[in-house]
Design a protein around this motif. Structure first.
Motif, PDB file in Angstrom:
ATOM      1  N   TRP A  71     -56.248 -13.717  40.936  1.00  0.00           N
ATOM      2  CA  TRP A  71     -57.577 -14.019  40.394  1.00  0.00           C
ATOM      3  C   TRP A  71     -57.942 -13.046  39.285  1.00  0.00           C
ATOM      4  O   TRP A  71     -58.565 -13.424  38.293  1.00  0.00           O
ATOM      5  CB  TRP A  71     -58.629 -14.002  41.509  1.00  0.00           C
ATOM      6  N   LEU A  72     -57.530 -11.778  39.418  1.00  0.00           N
ATOM      7  CA  LEU A  72     -57.815 -10.771  38.398  1.00  0.00           C
ATOM      8  C   LEU A  72     -57.016 -11.068  37.132  1.00  0.00           C
ATOM      9  O   LEU A  72     -57.549 -10.982  36.018  1.00  0.00           O
ATOM     10  CB  LEU A  72     -57.499  -9.377  38.925  1.00  0.00           C
ATOM     11  N   MET A  73     -55.757 -11.417  37.288  1.00  0.00           N
ATOM     12  CA  MET A  73     -54.924 -11.745  36.122  1.00  0.00           C
ATOM     13  C   MET A  73     -55.490 -12.949  35.382  1.00  0.00           C
ATOM     14  O   MET A  73     -55.557 -12.964  34.152  1.00  0.00           O
ATOM     15  CB  MET A  73     -53.477 -12.011  36.555  1.00  0.00           C
ATOM     16  N   MET A  74     -55.917 -13.965  36.106  1.00  0.00           N
ATOM     17  CA  MET A  74     -56.463 -15.164  35.477  1.00  0.00           C
ATOM     18  C   MET A  74     -57.793 -14.857  34.795  1.00  0.00           C
ATOM     19  O   MET A  74     -58.055 -15.344  33.698  1.00  0.00           O
ATOM     20  CB  MET A  74     -56.626 -16.264  36.527  1.00  0.00           C
ATOM     21  N   THR A  75     -58.630 -14.035  35.424  1.00  0.00           N
ATOM     22  CA  THR A  75     -59.901 -13.644  34.823  1.00  0.00           C
ATOM     23  C   THR A  75     -59.672 -12.893  33.512  1.00  0.00           C
ATOM     24  O   THR A  75     -60.351 -13.154  32.515  1.00  0.00           O
ATOM     25  CB  THR A  75     -60.711 -12.770  35.803  1.00  0.00           C
ATOM     26  N   LEU A  76     -58.711 -11.974  33.501  1.00  0.00           N
ATOM     27  CA  LEU A  76     -58.401 -11.241  32.273  1.00  0.00           C
ATOM     28  C   LEU A  76     -57.853 -12.169  31.195  1.00  0.00           C
ATOM     29  O   LEU A  76     -58.175 -12.008  30.011  1.00  0.00           O
ATOM     30  CB  LEU A  76     -57.408 -10.114  32.567  1.00  0.00           C
ATOM     31  N   ASN A  77     -57.052 -13.140  31.581  1.00  0.00           N
ATOM     32  CA  ASN A  77     -56.512 -14.096  30.622  1.00  0.00           C
ATOM     33  C   ASN A  77     -57.640 -14.899  29.974  1.00  0.00           C
ATOM     34  O   ASN A  77     -57.657 -15.103  28.760  1.00  0.00           O
ATOM     35  CB  ASN A  77     -55.515 -15.018  31.316  1.00  0.00           C
ATOM     36  N   ILE A  78     -58.589 -15.357  30.775  1.00  0.00           N
ATOM     37  CA  ILE A  78     -59.729 -16.117  30.245  1.00  0.00           C
ATOM     38  C   ILE A  78     -60.596 -15.219  29.364  1.00  0.00           C
ATOM     39  O   ILE A  78     -61.055 -15.639  28.292  1.00  0.00           O
ATOM     40  CB  ILE A  78     -60.546 -16.738  31.398  1.00  0.00           C
ATOM     41  N   GLY A 133     -51.323 -20.656  22.453  1.00  0.00           N
ATOM     42  CA  GLY A 133     -50.542 -19.531  22.980  1.00  0.00           C
ATOM     43  C   GLY A 133     -51.145 -18.981  24.259  1.00  0.00           C
ATOM     44  O   GLY A 133     -50.436 -18.707  25.239  1.00  0.00           O
ATOM     45  N   HIS A 134     -52.463 -18.826  24.276  1.00  0.00           N
ATOM     46  CA  HIS A 134     -53.140 -18.338  25.488  1.00  0.00           C
ATOM     47  C   HIS A 134     -52.967 -19.316  26.649  1.00  0.00           C
ATOM     48  O   HIS A 134     -52.716 -18.911  27.785  1.00  0.00           O
ATOM     49  CB  HIS A 134     -54.630 -18.110  25.225  1.00  0.00           C
ATOM     50  N   MET A 138     -59.593 -12.635  27.617  1.00  0.00           N
ATOM     51  CA  MET A 138     -58.877 -12.457  26.349  1.00  0.00           C
ATOM     52  C   MET A 138     -59.044 -13.679  25.448  1.00  0.00           C
ATOM     53  O   MET A 138     -59.223 -13.542  24.234  1.00  0.00           O
ATOM     54  CB  MET A 138     -57.377 -12.205  26.604  1.00  0.00           C
ATOM     55  N   LEU A 139     -59.022 -14.861  26.017  1.00  0.00           N
ATOM     56  CA  LEU A 139     -59.211 -16.090  25.243  1.00  0.00           C
ATOM     57  C   LEU A 139     -60.613 -16.124  24.632  1.00  0.00           C
ATOM     58  O   LEU A 139     -60.777 -16.433  23.450  1.00  0.00           O
ATOM     59  CB  LEU A 139     -58.970 -17.319  26.123  1.00  0.00           C
ATOM     60  N   VAL A 140     -61.629 -15.770  25.410  1.00  0.00           N
ATOM     61  CA  VAL A 140     -63.009 -15.777  24.911  1.00  0.00           C
ATOM     62  C   VAL A 140     -63.180 -14.749  23.790  1.00  0.00           C
ATOM     63  O   VAL A 140     -63.774 -15.042  22.744  1.00  0.00           O
ATOM     64  CB  VAL A 140     -64.006 -15.528  26.071  1.00  0.00           C
ATOM     65  N   VAL A 141     -62.647 -13.540  23.991  1.00  0.00           N
ATOM     66  CA  VAL A 141     -62.739 -12.495  22.963  1.00  0.00           C
ATOM     67  C   VAL A 141     -62.035 -12.962  21.692  1.00  0.00           C
ATOM     68  O   VAL A 141     -62.557 -12.789  20.579  1.00  0.00           O
ATOM     69  CB  VAL A 141     -62.157 -11.160  23.476  1.00  0.00           C
ATOM     70  N   MET A 142     -60.872 -13.559  21.843  1.00  0.00           N
ATOM     71  CA  MET A 142     -60.137 -14.045  20.680  1.00  0.00           C
ATOM     72  C   MET A 142     -60.944 -15.113  19.941  1.00  0.00           C
ATOM     73  O   MET A 142     -61.022 -15.108  18.714  1.00  0.00           O
ATOM     74  CB  MET A 142     -58.771 -14.599  21.110  1.00  0.00           C
ATOM     75  N   LEU A 143     -61.575 -16.019  20.677  1.00  0.00           N
ATOM     76  CA  LEU A 143     -62.376 -17.067  20.032  1.00  0.00           C
ATOM     77  C   LEU A 143     -63.589 -16.478  19.308  1.00  0.00           C
ATOM     78  O   LEU A 143     -63.902 -16.883  18.188  1.00  0.00           O
ATOM     79  CB  LEU A 143     -62.835 -18.094  21.064  1.00  0.00           C
ATOM     80  N   LEU A 144     -64.283 -15.556  19.956  1.00  0.00           N
ATOM     81  CA  LEU A 144     -65.497 -14.994  19.371  1.00  0.00           C
ATOM     82  C   LEU A 144     -65.223 -14.096  18.167  1.00  0.00           C
ATOM     83  O   LEU A 144     -66.007 -14.062  17.221  1.00  0.00           O
ATOM     84  CB  LEU A 144     -66.290 -14.220  20.427  1.00  0.00           C
ATOM     85  N   PHE A 145     -64.125 -13.363  18.221  1.00  0.00           N
ATOM     86  CA  PHE A 145     -63.854 -12.382  17.168  1.00  0.00           C
ATOM     87  C   PHE A 145     -62.605 -12.716  16.351  1.00  0.00           C
ATOM     88  O   PHE A 145     -62.010 -11.829  15.748  1.00  0.00           O
ATOM     89  CB  PHE A 145     -63.720 -10.991  17.795  1.00  0.00           C
TER      90      PHE A 145
END
Length: 118
Positions: free
Chosen positions: A22-29, A68-69, A31-38
């Motif tokens: 659950w922690l790995m999946m949360t970090l993956n999501i 990729g994500h 990272m995706l949000v940060v990548m989209l926003l910035f």
């Protein structure tokens, strides 16, 4: 011993440790949000995500980054599932028999300890 120790003794073949998927999946999501926003700040393109959404058109780099994500998340899940494959039936039967013998041995030891204390 404590109830936890007795329970652990009855299950000697369980994998130790905690499930952190659950922690790995949360970090993956995240990272995706940060990548989209910035995305524009990270890659230096002039167009923000808000502008892309208004025009309903995304740059090829952003699309490839999103794909990729998603690909990494799918591969991560597949590797996670493969790490918990069930044992073949004959191996499982042998393991179960060893576990039953271990539980019986523990009961006998506890019985002999109780008799010795009386």
């Amino acid at each position: 011993g404590s109830p936890e120790e007795k329970e652990a003794a009855e299950r000697p073949f369980d994998k130790p440790g905690a499930d952190l998927y659950w922690l790995m999946m949360t970090l993956n999501i995240l990272m995706l949000v940060v990548m989209l926003l910035f995305y524009s700040s990270i890659w230096g393109s002039g167009e923000s995500i808000a502008t892309s959404l208004q025009r309903n058109q995304f740059s090829a780099g952003m699309v490839w980054s999103i794909l990729g994500h998603i690909f990494i998340a799918v591969i991560d899940r597949a590797l996670y599932r493969l790490s918990f494959r069930p044992a073949p039936p004959e191996e499982h039967a042998q393991e179960e028999q060893l576990q039953q013998e271990h539980v019986q041995q523990r009961k006998e030891e506890e019985g002999s300890m109780q008799m010795a204390s009386e």
